[in-house]
Write a protein that holds these residues in place. Structure first.
Motif, PDB file in Angstrom:
ATOM      1  N   UNK A   7      42.919  48.471  35.835  1.00 61.29           N
ATOM      2  CA  UNK A   7      42.357  49.269  36.933  1.00 61.29           C
ATOM      3  C   UNK A   7      41.252  48.499  37.652  1.00 61.29           C
ATOM      4  N   UNK A   8      40.426  47.810  36.897  1.00 60.57           N
ATOM      5  CA  UNK A   8      39.332  47.039  37.499  1.00 60.57           C
ATOM      6  C   UNK A   8      39.866  45.952  38.425  1.00 60.57           C
ATOM      7  N   UNK A   9      40.902  45.263  37.982  1.00 57.80           N
ATOM      8  CA  UNK A   9      41.442  44.146  38.759  1.00 57.80           C
ATOM      9  C   UNK A   9      42.291  44.594  39.943  1.00 57.80           C
ATOM     10  N   UNK A  10      42.760  45.836  39.918  1.00 59.38           N
ATOM     11  CA  UNK A  10      43.629  46.332  40.985  1.00 59.38           C
ATOM     12  C   UNK A  10      43.027  47.497  41.764  1.00 59.38           C
ATOM     13  N   UNK A  11      41.751  47.790  41.520  1.00 56.29           N
ATOM     14  CA  UNK A  11      41.116  48.926  42.191  1.00 56.29           C
ATOM     15  C   UNK A  11      41.062  48.685  43.706  1.00 56.29           C
ATOM     16  N   UNK A  12      40.870  49.746  44.511  1.00 55.04           N
ATOM     17  CA  UNK A  12      40.742  49.569  45.961  1.00 55.04           C
ATOM     18  C   UNK A  12      39.614  48.585  46.283  1.00 55.04           C
ATOM     19  N   UNK A  13      39.882  47.656  47.140  1.00 57.26           N
ATOM     20  CA  UNK A  13      38.891  46.639  47.491  1.00 57.26           C
ATOM     21  C   UNK A  13      38.913  45.433  46.577  1.00 57.26           C
ATOM     22  N   UNK A  57      46.141  37.863  38.625  1.00 59.76           N
ATOM     23  CA  UNK A  57      44.794  37.700  39.177  1.00 59.76           C
ATOM     24  C   UNK A  57      43.913  36.891  38.220  1.00 59.76           C
ATOM     25  N   UNK A  58      44.000  37.204  36.933  1.00 60.25           N
ATOM     26  CA  UNK A  58      43.226  36.463  35.938  1.00 60.25           C
ATOM     27  C   UNK A  58      43.660  34.997  35.897  1.00 60.25           C
ATOM     28  N   UNK A  59      44.963  34.771  35.910  1.00 59.00           N
ATOM     29  CA  UNK A  59      45.492  33.411  35.832  1.00 59.00           C
ATOM     30  C   UNK A  59      45.078  32.599  37.058  1.00 59.00           C
ATOM     31  N   UNK A  60      45.136  33.226  38.217  1.00 53.91           N
ATOM     32  CA  UNK A  60      44.732  32.544  39.450  1.00 53.91           C
ATOM     33  C   UNK A  60      43.263  32.134  39.381  1.00 53.91           C
ATOM     34  N   UNK A  61      42.422  33.039  38.885  1.00 49.67           N
ATOM     35  CA  UNK A  61      40.994  32.738  38.765  1.00 49.67           C
ATOM     36  C   UNK A  61      40.766  31.597  37.773  1.00 49.67           C
ATOM     37  N   UNK A  62      41.461  31.647  36.652  1.00 49.49           N
ATOM     38  CA  UNK A  62      41.302  30.603  35.643  1.00 49.49           C
ATOM     39  C   UNK A  62      41.784  29.252  36.169  1.00 49.49           C
ATOM     40  N   UNK A  63      42.918  29.220  36.853  1.00 47.99           N
ATOM     41  CA  UNK A  63      43.428  27.968  37.412  1.00 47.99           C
ATOM     42  C   UNK A  63      42.409  27.351  38.375  1.00 47.99           C
ATOM     43  N   UNK A  64      41.713  28.210  39.082  1.00 47.16           N
ATOM     44  CA  UNK A  64      40.702  27.737  40.025  1.00 47.16           C
ATOM     45  C   UNK A  64      39.507  27.133  39.289  1.00 47.16           C
ATOM     46  N   UNK A  65      39.084  27.773  38.201  1.00 47.68           N
ATOM     47  CA  UNK A  65      37.883  27.331  37.502  1.00 47.68           C
ATOM     48  C   UNK A  65      38.143  26.206  36.500  1.00 47.68           C
ATOM     49  N   UNK A  73      44.475  41.285  26.909  1.00 51.98           N
ATOM     50  CA  UNK A  73      44.328  42.716  27.183  1.00 51.98           C
ATOM     51  C   UNK A  73      45.300  43.212  28.244  1.00 51.98           C
ATOM     52  N   UNK A  74      45.511  42.402  29.294  1.00 55.31           N
ATOM     53  CA  UNK A  74      46.313  42.889  30.428  1.00 55.31           C
ATOM     54  C   UNK A  74      47.728  42.328  30.433  1.00 55.31           C
ATOM     55  N   UNK A  75      48.091  41.564  29.422  1.00 53.63           N
ATOM     56  CA  UNK A  75      49.425  40.943  29.421  1.00 53.63           C
ATOM     57  C   UNK A  75      50.514  42.015  29.497  1.00 53.63           C
ATOM     58  N   UNK A 127      36.380  33.918  41.732  1.00 49.84           N
ATOM     59  CA  UNK A 127      36.936  33.800  40.380  1.00 49.84           C
ATOM     60  C   UNK A 127      35.940  34.141  39.279  1.00 49.84           C
ATOM     61  N   UNK A 128      34.653  33.938  39.547  1.00 53.39           N
ATOM     62  CA  UNK A 128      33.640  34.293  38.545  1.00 53.39           C
ATOM     63  C   UNK A 128      33.607  35.806  38.330  1.00 53.39           C
TER      64      UNK A 128
END
Length: 253
Positions: free
Chosen positions: A48-54, A106-114, A87-89, A62-63
């Protein structure tokens, strides 16, 4: 034009807040309350946090996606990513696998960036730029208040409000970077299309020239053959028109 949520930083506490400011206050308060519950968040709450509105706006940072301080060592960021990705797998959330997959992406994209040193440094540069911008605005606001003979205290003297101001400016810079990236991507696509159209046009022109040359050669051969046939016809007619005199037998007495 900047989004309404990016209000000037450093207004004194007695100033009135705009509607856009209040909306962001609610969003920011909700975000921070969610972060405080990070240690006990369930899989559903993380999704829910990663897909909430906005979220598409907040997830540019990514941080924020991985909920780590920008100066966290990369090994600790990696550990955080692994815990959150478990948790979200989708395999762990088969009753909501489609949303889980999006959150996992979303998590994977952020990690790939960092995990990439170059892109991580660019992200850290954005955070440091935001901190510098906020600090400069606060300094200028304090000087202005002193010149006006007013109390030089500002909202950002409160550490939480300072943190919020840096968060707002950081997100604005990430949004600007994404806007520029999309504009560059559009320009690149247009340039590739222009080059391809030019290549197609050149290929068609070469094809037309080749076809014209082929037709010209064929017609030239036909013209030469026709002329030869014509010349043969004239020669045959001339020869056919010549008749030798008939031989007359001599009369005998």
């Amino acid at each position: 034009m900047a989004s309404p949520m990016f209000k000037p930083i450093g207004s004194n506490s007695g100033g009135a807040s705009g509607e856009g400011e209040n909306k962001f206050d609610v969003f920011y308060k909700d975000l921070k309350e969610t972060e405080k519950r990070d240690s006990v968040l369930t899989s559903k709450q993380q999704i829910d946090r990663l897909l909430r509105p906005g979220a598409s706006y907040a997830n540019l940072n990514p941080f924020e996606v991985l909920q780590v301080d920008p100066r966290t060592p990369i090994d600790d960021i990696k550990k955080k990513f692994r815990r959150m990705s478990i948790l979200v797998h989708p395999d762990k959330n088969q009753d909501d696998s489609e949303r889980a997959q999006k959150a996992f992406d979303e998590l994977t994209k952020a990690w790939r960036c960092l995990e990439n040193e170059s892109t991580r440094q660019k992200c850290l540069d954005i955070v440091e730029e935001a901190e510098a911008i906020v600090a400069k605005r606060i300094e200028e606001r304090k000087k202005q208040l002193k010149r006006e003979g007013k109390d030089a205290r500002v909202d950002e003297d409160d550490p939480e409000k300072l943190k919020r101001a840096v968060y707002v400016q950081t997100m604005k810079l990430f949004a600007d970077m994404e806007r520029k990236r999309r504009q560059q991507e559009t320009r690149d696509q247009e340039e590739r299309k222009r080059k391809r159209d030019l290549e197609i046009e050149e290929e068609e022109q070469k094809k037309a020239e080749k076809e014209w040359q082929k037709n010209f050669e064929e017609s030239r051969v036909n013209r030469v053959n026709s002329w030869k046939d014509f010349q043969k016809g004239k020669s045959a007619k001339k020869f056919k028109g010549f008749k030798p005199p008939k031989h007359k037998a001599e009369a005998r007495d």
